[in-house]
Scaffold this active site. Structure first.
Site, PDB file in Angstrom:
ATOM      1  N   LYS A  95      36.339  36.074  44.871  1.00  0.00           N
ATOM      2  CA  LYS A  95      36.021  35.555  43.536  1.00  0.00           C
ATOM      3  C   LYS A  95      36.661  34.172  43.389  1.00  0.00           C
ATOM      4  CE  LYS A  95      36.416  37.029  38.660  1.00  0.00           C
ATOM      5  NZ  LYS A  95      36.928  38.085  37.766  1.00  0.00           N
TER       6      LYS A  95
ATOM      7  N   SER B  98      33.795  39.853  34.365  1.00  0.00           N
ATOM      8  CA  SER B  98      33.656  38.490  34.822  1.00  0.00           C
ATOM      9  C   SER B  98      33.412  38.377  36.324  1.00  0.00           C
ATOM     10  CB  SER B  98      34.879  37.673  34.442  1.00  0.00           C
ATOM     11  OG  SER B  98      36.025  38.205  35.032  1.00  0.00           O
TER      12      SER B  98
ATOM     13  N   SER C  10      36.762  43.624  34.227  1.00  0.00           N
ATOM     14  CA  SER C  10      35.968  42.644  34.965  1.00  0.00           C
ATOM     15  C   SER C  10      35.634  42.980  36.398  1.00  0.00           C
ATOM     16  CB  SER C  10      36.673  41.284  34.926  1.00  0.00           C
ATOM     17  OG  SER C  10      36.589  40.751  33.628  1.00  0.00           O
TER      18      SER C  10
END
Lengths: 479, 486
Positions: free
Chosen positions: A72, A147, A171
């Site tokens: 990420k 997210s 997330s």
């Protein structure tokens, strides 16, 4: 069959037997990326040459030797961009490895690319990215969740084998549920946060997104353990998770918190999750109804505490030392104001303002301190529940993936997407989401299992047993 | 310092003191002054994205030690808080500090008489030896250092993250002289504990002052003004003298004072407005979630306890009591522990401990020796003092021995032999020389018998010359007086 469609565990077995080479895995992944990344847009950066070179040099004797893993875009990897999907970090190159990244590197993993996210991890749909939206591989008109939407979409869309994400209020778990893959948030303090760009320091955790529970355990085993660079990591040393799968849930006490099964919730979600509970019962687990009475306060507590911490954590982005700087500032104040005005997206600004407010003189007692007290009570709710249960079972998301653009004008409605995941972060315990069904329109539904603090092993055993008795994990998006 | 007798100054200090440690407060960078800019930096002290702080145990222990030396209560659980504000010298735009749960509370600093300016040491204010109460001591990280050039500014982050102790006093000080003495007394204690070098010029000790005035006899505090940019201990005193006079002037002219922060300009010799109360920061303090609470009761306090040294005041009392040195000499010795160790070694070898102190502090010190490495053994001074007291040499000869001692270090006994300085005390020999003196100086004999007592000096001088300075002056004085019948 493309190697990109296999699991980490099965590829590791084949690599060890020298049936395949790491370069072949990377090459197959790149082929899938060429075919579908344009639609999905899971990645912010892909470095083909470095990945191929690393694959050739991979040490296959290591636990993750030769396995490509996506990161990420809020995890520092030495020499690579780290944008957090924000304009304010455009051009920024990480000068060091996050501990999680270093541990994967040490375990022999190969890094293929960096995935899209809501800016600074603030969001539940990945629509808050300054680098474009990511689409759900099951239905490209829908969100992948957030997210860690890029990581989840990549894993589900077979354009990554596994990925790291971060989970502050859900997330990792929520996008895993919406994309039909496995997402694990470890106990707070289990995996080092050093090198994870901080959103909310007392809530953030790094975790894996994978196709199976076995893969999740594999990654967790390499990631977990005390780090002297992170004062909040637990002194317990790393464990090897799911080393001996029991495939059994006999005797397990599984609690269903009544506040997570509310009238009017999405019918298909409720049906799939209750069916999962029935499976547990049929296979020897004891299902009991429990209560987490402070659940209705959780969102409010979260949006006070997380934004307060974020308002301080994001203060460092000021154009002075790194990242984007406003052109021709006339003085320091102008530099700060324009750099941050131009560099941050609207949701980030919203949360910084909110966080600053709840800490400000005259309000801090009513908001920040009050929320801290309630957080303590929420933690006690979970401790009480775990006195009578081994695990809790809930839906991960109140509903399957909604359409892109549907909630962007209504931030509060967007916040409600995390209602079932958020309390786990507040209590600091562990949670995992895995597929438990599909809607009529072929959208994934996620099941969440919650364990007590440092209870990952029992949680992974139960998840693995459930997963392997069903075929949900094999189903692929229409690609 | 005049306050007309009508006004009383009420002064409190906030002292920031860099702690001497190997590494910075929250990262492993070297805690070092004077190197090229930005050479002792890392992701943590630069505030790079993703970095995290980890507390420096040595800094915590030294802060606890300071608290123990100053009589503070040590908190069993202390916490770090984030103090939020934006400034270019702040890597994270928040400073990790302590707000609600500091390491130390209470305590006091005694004003050492000899830390007052010399001209004030006889005054009541110095002789009072007041104890100044402390509010608290807490630990935080220092900010970076800004440099301003013609067209740009630069920031050196070597200093960012240095451990900093903040020591806050109650508003107990009443004069600029006391503030001066407070800083000197505090510095002595910090040196004794090895906690800090506290050099104001190197920024290791910084001081902000809160000053208000009120009519004598009034209990209510007046409007408080904060003074900043005080760069030396004497600067603190100068600034206070100016500011007290300014405030009195305003009030006596019927005006009122503004609660504000004023900047001291040492060149201009005046204070100027910096910011008023309305512009004051809201720091939005909250506990730093990256740092666990510090439990001092699990070994940290015990470890600090073992390092508590003899305090300067205790040491001074002991030296005066056990060694017979003067208060001033005691203060010189406590200011330099190595010198004191040297002195104590010398004093241990003789009963004439006060005489040894004189030799070392009056004579030896003026040669600017390094007591740690000097080839002049401390025991030599014990020998020298014994020789003079026993009358083997007189004090003038003692000075000769001393001069030789510091040039070619050797045992004073050897030096006396080498220089042939044994004092003549044989009464027979002395009597003979006195007869010679009387015979050779009839005029002086007449003057003496006529009542001019000083005339004896010429006779004494004759004997001293004849004996090449070796005659015992006390004895020849007695013998001459006897022979002259005076």
């Amino acid at each position: 069959m493309s190697l990109a469609h296999e699991t980490v565990a099965s590829l590791r077995r084949r690599l060890a037997k020298k049936e395949i080479k790491s370069r072949e895995i990377v090459t197959d992944l790149l082929k899938e990326i060429d075919a579908r990344e344009k639609t999905i847009h899971a990645y912010t950066h892909i470095d083909r040459e470095t990945a191929l070179k690393a694959a050739d040099e991979a040490d296959l004797s290591r636990p993750l030797g030769g396995v490509p893993i996506a990161l990420k875009d809020n995890l520092n990897a030495n020499g690579d961009p780290c944008t957090c999907s924000s304009k304010i970090l455009e051009g920024y190159k990480a000068p060091y490895d996050a501990t999680a990244v270093a541990r994967l590197r040490q375990a022999g993993a190969v890094f293929l690319g960096r995935t899209n996210m809501d800016e600074f991890a603030m969001g539940s749909s990945t629509e808050n990215s300054a680098l474009g939206v990511t689409r759900n591989p099951w239905d490209s008109s829908r969100i992948p969740g957030g997210s860690s939407g890029g990581s989840a979409a990549a894993v589900a869309g077979r354009i990554a084998l596994a990925a790291l994400g971060s989970d502050t209020g859900g997330s990792i778990r929520q996008p895993a549920a919406l994309c039909g893959c496995v997402g694990l948030k470890p106990t707070y303090g289990r995996i080092s946060r050093y090198g994870l760009v901080a959103f909310a320091s007392s809530l953030d955790q790094v975790g894996p997104l994978t196709r199976t529970v076995e893969d999740s355990a594999l990654l967790l085993s390499s990631l977990a353990g005390h780090d002297p660079r992170d004062n909040t990591t637990d002194s317990r040393s790393a464990e090897s998770f799911l080393a001996k799968p029991t495939h059994s849930v006999k005797g397990l006490k599984v609690g269903l918190p009544k506040e997570y099964f509310i009238p009017g919730m999405d019918a298909e979600t409720e049906q799939a999750v209750r069916a999962a509970a029935d499976w547990f019962q049929k296979n020897g687990a004891e299902i009991k109804e429990v209560s987490l009475p402070l659940t209705p306060s959780a969102i409010a507590v979260y949006y006070i505490l997380a934004t307060a911490e974020a308002s301080a954590n994001l203060a460092r982005f000021d154009g002075v030392r790194y990242g984007r700087r406003a052109a021709d500032p006339k003085d320091v104040l102008d530099l700060y104001q324009r750099t941050r005005e131009e560099g941050f997206g609207p949701e980030v600004k919203r949360r910084i303002i909110l966080g600053t407010f709840v800490l400000s003189a005259g309000y801090t007692d009513a908001y920040y301190r009050k929320a801290q007290k309630v957080r303590g009570l929420i933690r006690q709710d979970f401790e009480k529940a775990f006195q009578g249960c081994d695990l809790l079972l809930t839906p991960t998301s109140p509903e399957p993936a909604f359409k892109l653009g549907e909630r962007t004008q209504d931030p509060l409605k967007m916040y409600l997407a995390d209602v079932f995941t958020i309390s786990v972060n507040l209590a600091g315990t562990c949670g995992i989401s895995l597929p438990c069904g599909f809607t009529k329109s072929n959208l994934p539904i996620g099941l969440q299992l919650i364990g007590p603090r440092f209870g990952e092993e029992k949680m992974l055993q139960a998840a693995h047993a459930y997963e392997q008795s069903h075929d949900f994990w094999r189903r692929m998006p229409p690609i | 310092m005049s306050t007309n007798g009508k006004w009383e100054a009420v002064i409190g200090l906030e002292v920031h003191c860099q702690v001497r440690t190997a590494t910075k407060m929250f990262c492993g960078c070297a805690n070092q002054y004077g190197d090229a800019p930005n050479t002792h930096v890392c992701p943590v002290c630069l505030g790079l994205p993703g970095s995290l702080p980890v507390p420096n145990e040595e800094a915590i222990r030294k802060t606890i030690l300071t608290g123990l030396m100053l009589g503070c209560q040590i908190a069993p659980v202390a916490r770090f808080d984030r103090k939020n504000y934006f400034y270019p010298d702040m890597p994270k735009n928040y400073q990790i500090s302590q707000y609600e749960d500091p390491l130390c509370a209470g305590g006091s600093v005694g004003l050492d008489l000899f830390q007052f300016p010399k001209e004030l040491q006889e005054s009541d204010e110095a002789q009072a030896r007041r104890k100044i109460r402390l509010v608290r001591i807490h630990l935080e990280e220092d900010v970076a250092k800004s440099f301003h050039f013609e067209e740009r500014s630069g920031i050196d982050f070597n200093r960012a993250g240095t451990p900093l102790m903040e020591i806050v006093t109650e508003a107990d000080l009443r004069t600029p002289g006391e503030a001066f003495a407070f800083l000197g007394s505090l510095r002595q204690i910090l040196w004794a504990g090895g906690v800090s070098d506290a050099d104001m010029e190197k920024g290791q000790l910084r001081c902000d002052v809160n000053i208000s005035i009120r009519p004598v006899g009034e209990a209510k505090f007046g409007t408080k003004v904060e003074l900043k940019n005080l760069n030396s201990i004497s600067g603190v005193r100068r600034a206070l003298v100016y500011e007290i006079a300014r405030q009195i002037d305003v009030r006596e002219k019927g005006g009122s004072l503004v609660q504000e922060t004023r900047r001291w300009d040492d060149n201009a010799g005046a204070t100027f407005t910096m910011r008023t109360k309305e512009q004051a920061h809201d720091y939005r303090y909250f506990p730093d979630p990256d740092l666990l609470p510090v439990r001092t009761d699990r070994g940290l306090q015990a470890a600090a306890q073992t390092s508590v040294p003899e305090l300067p005041s205790e040491m001074q009392e002991r030296l005066i009591r056990d060694f017979g040195v003067t208060a001033y000499q005691a203060s010189v010795l406590t200011a330099d522990r190595v010198l004191c160790g040297y002195y104590e070694k010398a004093a241990a070898a003789t009963k004439n401990k006060a005489a040894v102190a004189n030799w070392i502090l009056n004579d030896f010190l003026s040669t600017q020796p390094d007591p740690a490495t000097t080839p002049v053994k401390p025991e030599y001074f014990a020998e020298l003092a014994d020789l003079v007291t026993a009358g083997k040499i007189n004090s003038a000869q003692g000075k000769k021995v001393f001069a030789e001692l510091v040039t070619n270090p050797a045992s004073p006994h050897e030096i006396v032999k080498k220089l042939g300085l044994e004092q003549i005390s044989d009464t027979g020999a002395l009597a003979t020389m006195c007869d010679e003196a009387i015979a050779a100086n009839p005029r002086s004999v007449e003057d003496y018998k006529a009542g001019k007592m000083n005339a004896i000096n010429a006779l004494k001088g004759f004997v001293m010359k004849k004996s090449q300075g070796k005659a015992n002056p006390v004895q020849i004085d007695e013998i001459l007086k006897q022979k002259l019948g005076g």
